[in-house]
Motif scaffolding. Sequence first.
Motif, PDB file in Angstrom:
ATOM      1  N   GLU A  71       0.833  -1.126   0.111  1.00 16.22           N
ATOM      2  CA  GLU A  71       0.041  -0.073  -0.006  1.00 16.22           C
ATOM      3  C   GLU A  71       0.796   1.419   0.117  1.00 16.22           C
ATOM      4  OE1 GLU A  71      -3.583   1.951   2.590  1.00 16.22           O
ATOM      5  OE2 GLU A  71      -3.568  -0.258   2.593  1.00 16.22           O
ATOM      6  N   GLN A  75       1.021   4.167  -2.841  1.00 17.24           N
ATOM      7  CA  GLN A  75       0.712   5.389  -2.502  1.00 17.24           C
ATOM      8  C   GLN A  75       1.657   6.280  -3.119  1.00 17.24           C
ATOM      9  OE1 GLN A  75       0.524   6.029   1.592  1.00 17.24           O
ATOM     10  NE2 GLN A  75      -1.194   4.784   2.011  1.00 17.24           N
ATOM     11  N   ARG A  85      -3.740   8.407  -0.480  1.00 15.08           N
ATOM     12  CA  ARG A  85      -3.757   7.189   0.625  1.00 15.08           C
ATOM     13  C   ARG A  85      -5.323   6.565   0.465  1.00 15.08           C
ATOM     14  NH1 ARG A  85      -1.663  11.604   3.357  1.00 15.08           N
ATOM     15  NH2 ARG A  85       0.595  11.136   4.291  1.00 15.08           N
ATOM     16  N   ASN A  86      -6.244   7.257   0.304  1.00  9.30           N
ATOM     17  CA  ASN A  86      -7.562   6.670   0.112  1.00  9.30           C
ATOM     18  C   ASN A  86      -7.579   5.924  -1.155  1.00  9.30           C
ATOM     19  OD1 ASN A  86     -10.246   6.236   1.184  1.00  9.30           O
ATOM     20  ND2 ASN A  86     -10.887   7.762  -0.312  1.00  9.30           N
ATOM     21  N   LYS A  89      -5.920   2.810  -1.088  1.00 12.98           N
ATOM     22  CA  LYS A  89      -6.449   1.691  -0.360  1.00 12.98           C
ATOM     23  C   LYS A  89      -7.650   0.985  -0.898  1.00 12.98           C
ATOM     24  CE  LYS A  89      -9.208   1.377   3.900  1.00 12.98           C
ATOM     25  NZ  LYS A  89      -9.833   2.076   5.337  1.00 12.98           N
ATOM     26  N   ASN A  90      -8.415   1.869  -1.941  1.00 14.05           N
ATOM     27  CA  ASN A  90      -9.553   1.454  -2.734  1.00 14.05           C
ATOM     28  C   ASN A  90      -9.025   0.732  -3.762  1.00 14.05           C
ATOM     29  OD1 ASN A  90     -11.489   2.734  -1.080  1.00 14.05           O
ATOM     30  ND2 ASN A  90     -11.569   4.706  -1.933  1.00 14.05           N
TER      31      ASN A  90
END
Length: 209
Positions: A71, A75, A85-86, A89-90
């Motif tokens: 992750e 990023q 970041r989001n 993650k998605n």
Amino acid sequence: MDKKRQRVISIIDIFNQVYCDADCTLHYDNALQLLIATQLAAQCTDARVNLVTPALFQKYPDVYAFANADELELQEAIRSTGFFRNKAKNIIACCQMLVKDFGGEVPGTMEELLKLPGVGRKTANLVLGDFFGIPGIVVDTHATRLSNRLGLTSQKDPYKIELDLEKVVPRENWSSFCHQLVYHGRAFCTARSPKCSTCPISHLCPQKI
């Protein structure tokens, strides 16, 4: 025929001449790349996404590479697109679901696409329209601004705008009309200083009637 629908058809006739080559401005080679590029384009320009994706898709060449991505590394690879970041993650969760529930393939229905993390109606409609050839209304910032200025809706909520546009835009034009709105929004109907005096559809715009 409803006057608003007839006006839209007249607008489309002009758009088909002025923006005959209007297409998705994101670069992709397959459904997965389009799905990920569209997620990266949230709150980011397509031009910026297109600068990021060549190296990204080389580093992560398929759904399994994304599903197993570190992750923090992901990023960094997408940092310049914002909200990294989001998004990272998605994207990882999305690809893990594709592997687990869809055999590693991007599904071709709205219902299935909306189950994927980070995928809303705008992304789903874009993937359905541009990759699967299933017409869909893509409501981005350009579609929101122009559909309100053109008097095609008075809504601000993307889903309500989508429903209003579905009523007046012929179904076979749903996907192409939204791409044309993007081109027109950039060329003439800009947010701050619309070029109404040279706009090719000014005579069809309620603000000019």
